[in-house]
Design a protein around this motif. Sequence first.
Motif, PDB file in Angstrom:
ATOM      1  N   VAL A 105       0.839  -1.192   0.000  1.00 20.15           N
ATOM      2  CA  VAL A 105       0.000   0.000   0.000  1.00 20.15           C
ATOM      3  C   VAL A 105       0.875   1.244   0.000  1.00 20.15           C
ATOM      4  CG1 VAL A 105      -1.757   1.249   1.277  1.00 20.15           C
ATOM      5  CG2 VAL A 105      -1.785  -1.250   1.249  1.00 20.15           C
ATOM      6  N   PRO A 106       0.781   2.101  -1.004  1.00 15.12           N
ATOM      7  CA  PRO A 106       1.541   3.353  -0.992  1.00 15.12           C
ATOM      8  C   PRO A 106       0.918   4.363  -0.046  1.00 15.12           C
ATOM      9  CG  PRO A 106       0.148   3.270  -2.932  1.00 15.12           C
ATOM     10  CD  PRO A 106      -0.024   1.946  -2.228  1.00 15.12           C
ATOM     11  N   VAL A 107       1.611   5.475   0.164  1.00 17.44           N
ATOM     12  CA  VAL A 107       1.118   6.521   1.056  1.00 17.44           C
ATOM     13  C   VAL A 107      -0.179   7.113   0.519  1.00 17.44           C
ATOM     14  CG1 VAL A 107       1.633   8.786   2.026  1.00 17.44           C
ATOM     15  CG2 VAL A 107       3.417   7.043   1.925  1.00 17.44           C
ATOM     16  N   SER A 108      -0.267   7.288  -0.790  1.00 18.98           N
ATOM     17  CA  SER A 108      -1.442   7.902  -1.415  1.00 18.98           C
ATOM     18  C   SER A 108      -2.053   6.967  -2.445  1.00 18.98           C
ATOM     19  CB  SER A 108      -1.043   9.218  -2.079  1.00 18.98           C
ATOM     20  OG  SER A 108      -2.074   9.712  -2.907  1.00 18.98           O
ATOM     21  N   THR A 109      -3.389   6.947  -2.525  1.00 20.25           N
ATOM     22  CA  THR A 109      -4.047   6.117  -3.543  1.00 20.25           C
ATOM     23  C   THR A 109      -3.703   6.579  -4.955  1.00 20.25           C
ATOM     24  OG1 THR A 109      -6.027   7.526  -3.445  1.00 20.25           O
ATOM     25  CG2 THR A 109      -5.997   5.550  -2.047  1.00 20.25           C
ATOM     26  N   ALA A 110      -3.327   7.858  -5.102  1.00 18.84           N
ATOM     27  CA  ALA A 110      -3.002   8.386  -6.428  1.00 18.84           C
ATOM     28  C   ALA A 110      -1.819   7.676  -7.059  1.00 18.84           C
ATOM     29  CB  ALA A 110      -2.725   9.883  -6.340  1.00 18.84           C
ATOM     30  N   VAL A 111      -0.938   7.102  -6.237  1.00 16.33           N
ATOM     31  CA  VAL A 111       0.187   6.338  -6.769  1.00 16.33           C
ATOM     32  C   VAL A 111      -0.319   5.206  -7.651  1.00 16.33           C
ATOM     33  CG1 VAL A 111       2.120   4.837  -6.125  1.00 16.33           C
ATOM     34  CG2 VAL A 111       1.686   6.938  -4.840  1.00 16.33           C
ATOM     35  N   LEU A 112      -1.487   4.653  -7.304  1.00 15.09           N
ATOM     36  CA  LEU A 112      -2.073   3.551  -8.065  1.00 15.09           C
ATOM     37  C   LEU A 112      -3.134   4.024  -9.056  1.00 15.09           C
ATOM     38  CD1 LEU A 112      -2.448   1.027  -5.103  1.00 15.09           C
ATOM     39  CD2 LEU A 112      -0.714   0.975  -6.907  1.00 15.09           C
ATOM     40  N   THR A 113      -3.988   4.949  -8.641  1.00 15.50           N
ATOM     41  CA  THR A 113      -5.110   5.350  -9.504  1.00 15.50           C
ATOM     42  C   THR A 113      -4.680   6.235 -10.666  1.00 15.50           C
ATOM     43  OG1 THR A 113      -5.575   7.230  -8.033  1.00 15.50           O
ATOM     44  CG2 THR A 113      -6.771   5.169  -7.617  1.00 15.50           C
ATOM     45  N   LYS A 114      -3.580   6.938 -10.525  1.00 15.26           N
ATOM     46  CA  LYS A 114      -3.122   7.778 -11.633  1.00 15.26           C
ATOM     47  C   LYS A 114      -2.690   6.932 -12.829  1.00 15.26           C
ATOM     48  CE  LYS A 114      -0.271  11.859 -12.543  1.00 15.26           C
ATOM     49  NZ  LYS A 114       0.716  12.815 -11.950  1.00 15.26           N
ATOM     50  N   PRO A 115      -1.865   5.897 -12.662  1.00  8.42           N
ATOM     51  CA  PRO A 115      -1.499   5.071 -13.817  1.00  8.42           C
ATOM     52  C   PRO A 115      -2.523   3.993 -14.148  1.00  8.42           C
ATOM     53  CG  PRO A 115      -0.240   4.402 -11.903  1.00  8.42           C
ATOM     54  CD  PRO A 115      -1.048   5.600 -11.477  1.00  8.42           C
ATOM     55  N   LEU A 116      -3.339   3.582 -13.152  1.00 12.07           N
ATOM     56  CA  LEU A 116      -4.305   2.494 -13.352  1.00 12.07           C
ATOM     57  C   LEU A 116      -5.681   2.940 -12.840  1.00 12.07           C
ATOM     58  CD1 LEU A 116      -1.971  -0.386 -12.139  1.00 12.07           C
ATOM     59  CD2 LEU A 116      -2.728  -0.032 -14.495  1.00 12.07           C
ATOM     60  N   PRO A 117      -6.352   3.856 -13.546  1.00 14.10           N
ATOM     61  CA  PRO A 117      -7.553   4.515 -13.017  1.00 14.10           C
ATOM     62  C   PRO A 117      -8.765   3.609 -12.848  1.00 14.10           C
ATOM     63  CG  PRO A 117      -7.208   5.132 -15.309  1.00 14.10           C
ATOM     64  CD  PRO A 117      -5.980   4.376 -14.888  1.00 14.10           C
ATOM     65  N   GLU A 118      -8.853   2.510 -13.583  1.00 17.93           N
ATOM     66  CA  GLU A 118     -10.048   1.666 -13.522  1.00 17.93           C
ATOM     67  C   GLU A 118      -9.902   0.480 -12.569  1.00 17.93           C
ATOM     68  OE1 GLU A 118     -11.039   0.615 -17.532  1.00 17.93           O
ATOM     69  OE2 GLU A 118     -11.792   2.616 -18.023  1.00 17.93           O
ATOM     70  N   LEU A 119      -8.755   0.341 -11.936  1.00 19.52           N
ATOM     71  CA  LEU A 119      -8.545  -0.746 -10.987  1.00 19.52           C
ATOM     72  C   LEU A 119      -8.727  -0.239  -9.561  1.00 19.52           C
ATOM     73  CD1 LEU A 119      -5.433  -2.616 -12.474  1.00 19.52           C
ATOM     74  CD2 LEU A 119      -7.873  -3.037 -12.884  1.00 19.52           C
ATOM     75  N   LYS A 120      -9.308  -1.075  -8.719  1.00 26.87           N
ATOM     76  CA  LYS A 120      -9.540  -0.711  -7.330  1.00 26.87           C
ATOM     77  C   LYS A 120      -8.219  -0.748  -6.571  1.00 26.87           C
ATOM     78  CE  LYS A 120     -12.431  -1.813  -3.332  1.00 26.87           C
ATOM     79  NZ  LYS A 120     -13.462  -2.741  -2.797  1.00 26.87           N
ATOM     80  N   PRO A 121      -7.784   0.407  -6.038  1.00 29.35           N
ATOM     81  CA  PRO A 121      -6.489   0.424  -5.355  1.00 29.35           C
ATOM     82  C   PRO A 121      -6.484  -0.441  -4.100  1.00 29.35           C
ATOM     83  CG  PRO A 121      -7.677   2.483  -4.984  1.00 29.35           C
ATOM     84  CD  PRO A 121      -8.449   1.714  -6.020  1.00 29.35           C
ATOM     85  N   TYR A 122      -5.347  -1.040  -3.836  1.00 28.13           N
ATOM     86  CA  TYR A 122      -5.065  -1.867  -2.673  1.00 28.13           C
ATOM     87  C   TYR A 122      -5.619  -3.279  -2.793  1.00 28.13           C
ATOM     88  CZ  TYR A 122      -4.305   2.822  -0.736  1.00 28.13           C
ATOM     89  OH  TYR A 122      -3.906   4.131  -0.532  1.00 28.13           O
ATOM     90  N   THR A 123      -6.477  -3.528  -3.780  1.00 26.19           N
ATOM     91  CA  THR A 123      -6.958  -4.893  -4.003  1.00 26.19           C
ATOM     92  C   THR A 123      -6.648  -5.351  -5.424  1.00 26.19           C
ATOM     93  OG1 THR A 123      -9.162  -4.021  -4.521  1.00 26.19           O
ATOM     94  CG2 THR A 123      -8.782  -4.789  -2.261  1.00 26.19           C
ATOM     95  N   GLU A 124      -7.105  -4.583  -6.418  1.00 27.47           N
ATOM     96  CA  GLU A 124      -6.823  -4.929  -7.808  1.00 27.47           C
ATOM     97  C   GLU A 124      -5.504  -4.347  -8.302  1.00 27.47           C
ATOM     98  OE1 GLU A 124     -11.173  -5.508  -9.864  1.00 27.47           O
ATOM     99  OE2 GLU A 124     -10.406  -3.460  -9.714  1.00 27.47           O
ATOM    100  N   SER A 125      -4.983  -3.357  -7.600  1.00 28.30           N
ATOM    101  CA  SER A 125      -3.687  -2.779  -7.952  1.00 28.30           C
ATOM    102  C   SER A 125      -2.866  -2.588  -6.688  1.00 28.30           C
ATOM    103  CB  SER A 125      -3.860  -1.451  -8.689  1.00 28.30           C
ATOM    104  OG  SER A 125      -4.519  -0.497  -7.879  1.00 28.30           O
ATOM    105  N   LEU A 126      -1.561  -2.854  -6.808  1.00 28.75           N
ATOM    106  CA  LEU A 126      -0.644  -2.738  -5.685  1.00 28.75           C
ATOM    107  C   LEU A 126       0.655  -2.099  -6.164  1.00 28.75           C
ATOM    108  CD1 LEU A 126      -1.025  -6.324  -4.116  1.00 28.75           C
ATOM    109  CD2 LEU A 126      -2.097  -4.218  -3.296  1.00 28.75           C
ATOM    110  N   VAL A 127       1.454  -1.651  -5.216  1.00 28.55           N
ATOM    111  CA  VAL A 127       2.771  -1.122  -5.547  1.00 28.55           C
ATOM    112  C   VAL A 127       3.826  -2.142  -5.127  1.00 28.55           C
ATOM    113  CG1 VAL A 127       3.060   0.101  -3.342  1.00 28.55           C
ATOM    114  CG2 VAL A 127       4.306   0.863  -5.360  1.00 28.55           C
TER     115      VAL A 127
END
Length: 300
Positions: free
Chosen positions: A98-120
Amino acid sequence: MTAPLQEMLPLEDLKELPAVSPWCQRWRERKHSWRHVRDGGFDARNYSVDVIPDEEPAKTFVLTHHYSRSYPAVKVQLGLYQVVDGERRLCGVAVFGVPVSTAVLTKPLPELKPYTESLVCSRFVLLDECPGNSESWFLARCFEHLLARNVRGVVSFADPVPRRTASGALIMPGHVGTIYAATNAVYASRTTARTVKLLPDGTVFHERAAQKIRRQEQGHEYAEAQLIALGAPVPRAGCNPAVWLREALMAVGARNVRHRGAHRFVWRLGRNRREREQIKLGLPARRPYPKQADPEPNGI
């Protein structure tokens, strides 16, 4: 409105390393070494990859060998095991979390649910005993495990800025990004340029830790203790936390370092090319992969 306090820390601008090279970075007790990709020698029959269910073995491995001396928030941690005479020995750890901000994940992968469908991918550490080409095999097995958990996207960063101690000793020459290019990650440009605070041992004192101290948020005691252990005075009762932080950083000999932004890489996970390409990118894919360091700024 009160103006923010100015931190009068010395400022450095360190030369970057190329982001891609034929050399693979290895670690042991926070000291780096190199393996050339042509060396080869990797035999998949002698290795296995599994989820590490308990945090402690992975955390101990990373704290012992990784230069950052820190362990991030974790969702999945996987281990690379060498199998010798039927016994398995941990020789690599990959941490997805889990990154500090959800934007780390949602900015490059906007349609994936952060922390479950996308991770760092926040840590990827292999010991110096691992032969060349171990990384790509280990990372491919990690992606298989993640896909089975319905993770469809992974973001990671290559940091080309070296880390030095206050005495000038090199502790981290730069993440060169070879593994990202070799595994066909999408290069999604650089992160925002910023200034980072380096402690005397060369580790980064993150802005989030500083923010916790200024606002006295949960976890501020740990961040304060980190500076006190390096020689900062203990905060007095009733003191202004922001003033104490400024004085503590100066007391321990922290330095500001110009950082032009890390290189951002993205993997879209799927069982086939069609599934991977159906995952929308929120940032344009860049080509070619970065291969040269930024030029030194004038006057530095």
